[in-house]
Design an enzyme around this catalytic site. Structure first.
Site, PDB file in Angstrom:
ATOM      1  N   GLY A  73       1.886   1.548  -3.677  1.00  0.00           N
ATOM      2  CA  GLY A  73       0.855   2.003  -4.312  1.00  0.00           C
ATOM      3  C   GLY A  73       0.213   3.504  -4.139  1.00  0.00           C
ATOM      4  N   ASP A  74       0.505   3.870  -2.926  1.00  0.00           N
ATOM      5  CA  ASP A  74      -0.047   5.210  -2.775  1.00  0.00           C
ATOM      6  C   ASP A  74       0.901   6.049  -3.618  1.00  0.00           C
ATOM      7  OD1 ASP A  74      -1.150   7.378  -1.080  1.00  0.00           O
ATOM      8  OD2 ASP A  74       0.849   7.692   0.029  1.00  0.00           O
ATOM      9  N   ALA A  75       2.052   5.979  -3.748  1.00  0.00           N
ATOM     10  CA  ALA A  75       2.897   6.695  -4.272  1.00  0.00           C
ATOM     11  C   ALA A  75       2.549   6.595  -5.766  1.00  0.00           C
ATOM     12  CB  ALA A  75       4.520   6.319  -4.255  1.00  0.00           C
ATOM     13  N   ALA A 115       0.771  -1.214   0.062  1.00  0.00           N
ATOM     14  CA  ALA A 115       0.045   0.101   0.010  1.00  0.00           C
ATOM     15  C   ALA A 115       0.914   1.243  -0.038  1.00  0.00           C
ATOM     16  CB  ALA A 115      -0.985  -0.071   1.261  1.00  0.00           C
TER      17      ALA A 115
END
Length: 135
Positions: free
Chosen positions: A26-28, A23
Site C-alpha cells: 500500500g505504501d507503493a 502496508a
C-alpha cells in the site's frame, strides 16, 4: 503470462499476507497515486515535485487524510484498516507520533489490500476523497 501491474489475489491469498506486507504494498500504491496526482494537477515542478511528494506521503499527512475516509469504509475495509493499525511496528519515524504512524500503516494496509484484491476503482474513489482538500 501473469500481469504484475494488475494483480488479483484470492481472499485466501490476501489473508495469508501479513499486515506489514499489505502496508508495504500500500505504501507503493499510495506513492504512485500521489506522484500521478501531483503531475496531473501541476502542483509542483522539478525538485519541488520530490518535496511535495514527501509532504503528502509522510505518516503525519497519511494519518490526517485517513480521517476523511473512515466513515466511508465498508465493514470489510474497516477490518483491514484495524488489522493494519494493530500491526506490530518496531520503529517509528522521529517526525511522527506512534499514533500517527499506526494510522498511516493502517491506511497503507487498506490500500495494499484493495490493490491486491483488484479493487482499483475503490482505491481511486478513496484516494480522490482524501485529495479533495488539495484541489
Amino acid at each position: 503470462m501473469e500481469n504484475h501491474f494488475e494483480p488479483h489475489f484470492t481472499n485466501d491469498q490476501l489473508r495469508s499476507i501479513s499486515s506489514i506486507g499489505l502496508a508495504h504494498m500500500g505504501d507503493a500504491v499510495f506513492e504512485v497515486l500521489v506522484r500521478e496526482w501531483l503531475c496531473a494537477h501541476g502542483k509542483a515542478t522539478g525538485r519541488g515535485l520530490h518535496q511535495a511528494t514527501i509532504r503528502l506521503v509522510c505518516a503525519e499527512s497519511q494519518a490526517e487524510k485517513a480521517k476523511s475516509i473512515l466513515p466511508l469504509l465498508t465493514e470489510e475495509e474497516a477490518a483491514v484498516f484495524k488489522r493494519g493499525r494493530n500491526a506490530q511496528v518496531h520503529t517509528v519515524p522521529s517526525h511522527a507520533s506512534r499514533a500517527q504512524y499506526r494510522e498511516a500503516t493502517a491506511l497503507e494496509a487498506l490500500f495494499g489490500w484493495l490493490y491486491l484484491s483488484g479493487q482499483r476503482e475503490r482505491v481511486n474513489e478513496l484516494f480522490s476523497r482524501m485529495m479533495e482538500e488539495h484541489n
